[in-house]
Enzyme design. Structure first.
Site: not given
Lengths: 114, 419, 495
Positions: C48, C51, C317, C408, C410, C449, C454
């Site tokens: 992610a 570069h 990749r 959710c 968390c 979790c 959820c």
């Protein structure tokens, strides 16, 4: 034939052996109380269980309601009862504690509202 | 500093509407406190409404109940007493503004609010350890569930997750899910247990015999493979140090892997406000009022330590409520010379951690390994209790009288030894 | 008359191309994807990173070297226009021994040749100023401030939403099975959902680009998957402020230690070359994960206990023959453009690749591109409860009480967020309800979790909004259904 159990009557968890000959209980070894003995004999001769499951419901907040048999039923009858429970579909509202069905004289009781 | 959202005022806010929270809210109300109970689900009861099996309530209600029935009893009492509660309400933040002023910011479908309160009872329960946490590698596919999630799918939402099931963990939850799957016609192909002994209560271990389910002790699931869905799982034997034995691997075809690998107290929000956590319980360090090191923050149930019996959870909730009342009435829990409870031989965890000696208490503890003909001893006070069998799976609850505690000096050591 | 363009593959490359081509009046753009949603191939699992452009040797890999830095610059614009989650935190390529500086000097020099601004070598004092918790063994680093991080799938989603808003037609869950060519000229693509007519076919099929090219009779390259594995930790584990690389070896850029955009410490990847046929092999391996762990420890010795791991995963990749991006119009099949072998730095290069392709269409295919008079460069991100103040929550609740209800726990994702995500899924043509589609748009199920609380609720919402039985909701597309039927389905069948 010797059956071996860990007793579930109390937390002691005695290791019990029940010796059966020709369908008749000959000896029960290893238990430390009469309740344990009684339980072990029943486990060998006629084991019973309270069956718990869910049944489908239409029109409730949730699509299922949890149920139990009002009394323990013979273990070998469980598959038959389950296949009965699979076919029925209930309608909301259902109150907790309500008898929602009866199968061969055994009451099926809702353990949750729907 | 505080957001401009509606402000509410209470003596006690109880966070979490499971058995600990409901029992705490009921007790707090009975003691005359102004209490608000918050729960994030649409219904009260926490995890109980999906725990449809019996085995609940023998101590607390002196009657054997299923999970939903236990929850319903408490909910009924709660409503009768007129306890104020809000469901679908999630706490976002706790602020410890001052010793007698705490702020709980929560959201709900009717809005976000700030509840100002003197005390907080935290009863948010626990979460389950998942497949990634126990190092299972392989494909990230459908069909991998924690036991609790599988239970929610089946027994709340009526969805059958799969038909060929492998269960990781022979604790009570894993065994109970084995029965649920088997009863609904799925094939439970194996229960895999890392330890050399089963993790659950004897009555639940019997499930394996009832349904002819193989139990593999000293084994672990290491890998899952499948396209889209679980197709097979790899199992390995482990040695006495729980290390995998090379060459012992075998595969089981299955479409579902249910992970029942233990619970972790949900205490992140407490950590953020400086509550001290005991690494062995995973829950807060508490005194015999179940108060944490942050004055006026009490904790009970599985957020305190992982319990096996809901009865003790509810008992802890009541205790915390009594602590909150004392805290509010006296403007704090009086500081004193606390007796520190130490873990001795074969004691893996225990709570509470500090005792006052001015009241009787229950100590909740677990042993590290199974032992027969054991004796629980507290040498400082000369207490000795014979225990024919102790197992890590079964929490011990030890009653200690105030007079006994008073006999101890600065510490009190609990040990479980072989006699 | 409009020229019809079919883009095969809705990953970061295909999506970016679709967006850039949506600017032109005289193009009718079709974006075809075999997965049920966009960005689920190579774009899904990678480091992610945006570069810096210092790494690609301009002699050996001229296309990569040119497009990486150009892409980096374009992303600064795109993340703003499209509200893509991002952070520009810079990278440190860390030296642990004196010889490492020789390699860092080489990278610095290469970066200068590629046009990378602001790079410099920093000494020990400065490296700890930039990254206080770096390994004590660090003796310096190459500091590349223009490096950043984005959410790669959120980026693909944002780009596709914008492209669709500008007239691009999507065909999701549609697998290309043939390319129709007549008299040396492409006519369209055959799919499992019928024929899609096209004058221009752009092959952005990621790992499968070689197979698609073969359908057009082009077989001068092959794509083989290179697997990279990652560990992701809970959000209460402290991670670095910068993207941390070890000094590269001739074989690898090395194991990266970073705090990804959602605030989780992430380490990875290793690099394992797989045979070309293993393009679906996304399984994590013990060896791979352990290699990553050992590698990461060299830069970040304070790795948390394994109980703080919330996820391990692998990405593939697409490694092309020759190692450079293959971006060209193929003469054997007029109208067929390969955008193949988009391996690292493919995410970074994507916007630049898209403009490159537009240029190829104009210059080499002779289609004179006419800009639309009205083209909307903007796209709004969906609501995120976790970004709202309590006051904003109360404003949102006035519109819909669902915004006040957390699903959710968390990551504090509300039911309102999820309903918006489902609306957006439908907007770009997602036909199969999948938990992953909601996850990538909202972050639900990605916390401590991992969804055990959820996911069942999300399944209910997806079932309701898509009018399907809940057990038919999938985790990640057909074949990953969350159940096999209602709870009584086996017993009824057996009865």
């Amino acid at each position: 034939m010797i059956y071996r159990f860990t007793c579930i009557v109390c937390p002691l968890g005695c290791s019990i052996e029940v010796e059966v000959d020709d369908g008749e209980v000959k000896e029960v070894r290893g238990c430390t109380c009469p309740r344990g003995k009684e339980w072990a004999v029943q486990e060998v001769t006629n084991p019973k269980r309270v069956v718990i499951s869910v049944v489908r419901v239409d029109g409730g907040a949730l699509p299922t309601v949890s149920v139990k048999t009002a009394e323990p039923i013979p273990k070998e009858k469980i598959p038959e009862l389950m296949s009965y429970l699979a076919k029925i579909k209930l309608k909301a509202p259902i109150k907790i504690g309500e008898v929602v069905a009866e199968w061969k004289g055994i009451k099926i009781v809702a353990t949750r509202g729907a | 500093m505080f957001p401009r959202i509606p402000m509410l005022n209470y003596d006690v806010v109880v966070i979490g509407g499971g058995p600990a929270g409901m029992a705490a809210a009921i007790r707090a109300k009975e003691l005359g406190l102004k209490v608000l109970l918050l729960d994030e689900n649409d219904y009260l009861g926490g995890i109980l409404p999906q725990c449809i099996h019996p085995g609940f309530g023998l101590h607390y209600f002196r009657e054997e109940l299923t999970g939903p029935e236990f929850a319903s009893r408490l909910a009924k009492r709660l409503v009768e007493l007129g306890v104020q509660y809000k469901t679908a309400s999630r706490v976002l933040e706790i602020t410890n503004y001052s010793d007698l002023e705490k702020v709980v910011i929560f959201t709900s479908p009717s809005g976000a609010y700030q509840a100002w309160t003197k005390a907080i009872i935290y009863t948010a329960g626990a979460r389950e350890r998942h497949a990634f946490e126990i190092g299972i590698i392989g494909d990230r596919v459908s069909g991998i569930y924690t036991a609790g999630e599988a239970q929610t799918l089946m027994d709340i939402y009526g969805i059958l997750p799969g038909k060929d099931v492998v269960i990781v963990g022979s604790g009570d939850v894993g065994l109970i899910m084995a029965r649920r799957f088997a009863l609904e016609g799925a094939k439970v192909k194996a229960v895999i247990e890392l330890m050399p002994y089963p993790g659950g209560l004897a009555r639940n271990v019997m499930i394996l015999r009832d349904f002819n389910i193989p139990l593999y002790l000293s084994h672990k699931v290491v890998e899952v493979r499948g396209k889209g869905r679980v197709e097979r799982v790899k199992v390995m034997k482990v040695d006495e140090n729980l290390r995998e034995i090379p060459g012992s691997e075998f595969w089981i075809d299955a479409d579902t892997l249910v992970v029942s690998a233990g619970l972790v107290p949900s205490v992140k929000k407490l950590k953020r406000i400086g509550v001290e956590i005991d690494p062995s319980t995973g829950g807060p360090v508490v005194n015999d009022r179940l108060e944490t090191n942050v004055p006026g923050i009490f904790v009970a149930g599985n957020s305190l330590l992982i319990n096996d019996l809901v009865d003790y959870v509810a008992e802890q909730g009541e205790l915390a409520a009594e602590g909150a009342r004392e805290f509010i009435e006296n403007g704090g829990i009086e500081s004193r010379k606390w007796v520190k409870v130490e873990k001795g031989e074969n004691v893996r965890l225990l709570a509470p951690h500090y005792l006052s000696g001015d009241k009787d208490v229950y100590l909740y503890l677990r042993v590290a390994k199974p032992m027969e003909n054991a004796e629980l001893r507290i040498p400082e006070v000369g207490k000795e209790i014979k225990l024919p069998v102790v197992k890590p799976a079964e929490m011990l609850r030890l009653s200690l009288k105030a007079e006994e505690i008073k006999k101890a000096g600065e510490t009190l050591t609990v040990e479980v030894v072989k006699v | 008359m409009k020229a019809k363009v079919a883009i095969i593959g809705a990953g970061i490359s295909g999506a970016s191309i679709a967006r850039v081509l949506s600017r032109y009046e005289n193009l009718e753009v079709h974006l075809i994807e075999k997965a049920p949603d966009v960005g689920w191939g190579v774009s899904k699992a990678n480091t992610a990173l945006i570069h810096g452009g210092y790494d690609d040797d301009p002699e050996r890999y001229p296309t990569r070297a040119k497009l990486c830095i150009k892409g980096n610059r374009l992303w600064h614009q795109w993340v703003k226009e499209l509200e893509i989650p991002h952070v520009w935190n810079g990278a440190l390529i860390v030296a642990l021994k004196d010889e490492d500086f020789e390699e860092l000097e080489r990278l610095l020099e290469r970066g200068h040749r590629n046009g990378v601004p602001e790079m410099r070598i920093v000494d020990k004092d400065e490296v700890f100023h930039l990254e206080p918790n770096l390994t004590r063994k660090a003796i310096g680093a190459l500091w590349v401030p223009i490096v950043g991080q984005i959410g790669p799938i959120p980026a693909v989603i944002a780009i596709v939403e914008n492209a669709v808003a500008n007239g691009v037609k999507t065909h999701l869950g549609t697998e290309v099975v043939g390319i129709k060519i007549e008299n040396g000229e492409v006519k369209g693509v055959e799919t499992n959902n019928g024929f899609i007519e096209a004058d221009v076919v752009i092959n952005a099929a990621g790992l499968h680009a070689d197979e698609i090219a073969k359908m057009a009779g082009i077989d001068y390259f092959e794509i083989h998957p290179r697997k990279g594995e990652y560990w992701l930790f809970d959000d209460d584990v402290p991670g670095p402020r910068r993207v941390l690389f070890p000094t590269p070896t001739p074989i690898s850029k090395g194991i990266v230690v970073t705090t990804e955009v959602s605030g989780h410490l992430m380490i990875g990847p290793n690099a394992q070359d797989l045979p070309p046929k293993e393009k679906e092999n996304l399984a994590t391996t013990r060896e791979g994960l352990e290699n990553v762990w050992e590698g990461a420890k060299k830069l970040w010795p304070q790795l948390p206990p394994r109980s703080k791991v919330i996820r391990t995963f692998a990405g593939l990749r697409p490694e092309p023959t020759g190692g450079d991006f293959i971006i060209k119009a193929e003469e054997e099949a007029w109208g067929f453009i390969n955008v193949a072998g988009i391996r690292s730095p493919g995410l970074t290069s994507a916007p630049a690749i898209a403009y490159e392709v537009a240029g190829i269409i104009q210059r080499e295919l002779g289609i004179n591109l006419e800009k639309k008079s009205k083209w909307n460069p903007y796209r709004r991100e969906i609501s995120h409860f976790f970004m709202m103040t309590p006051e904003q929550v109360n404003e949102a609740i006035k519109r819909n009480p669902a915004y006040g209800k957390i699903v959710c726990r968390c990551n504090n994702v509300s039911e309102g967020d999820i309903l918006e995500a489902i609306e957006r899924m439908k907007f770009i043509g997602v036909k199969t309800p999948s938990v992953d589609s909601v996850k990538f748009r909202t972050k639900a199920t990605t916390g401590t979790c991992q969804g055990s609380f959820c996911r069942p609720k999300i399944i209910q919402l997806l079932a309701r909004e898509y009018s399907v039985e809940p057990w038919k909701v999938t985790l990640k597309g057909m074949g990953s259904e969350v159940g096999i039927g209602d709870v009584k389905s086996i017993l009824r069948r057996d009865a």
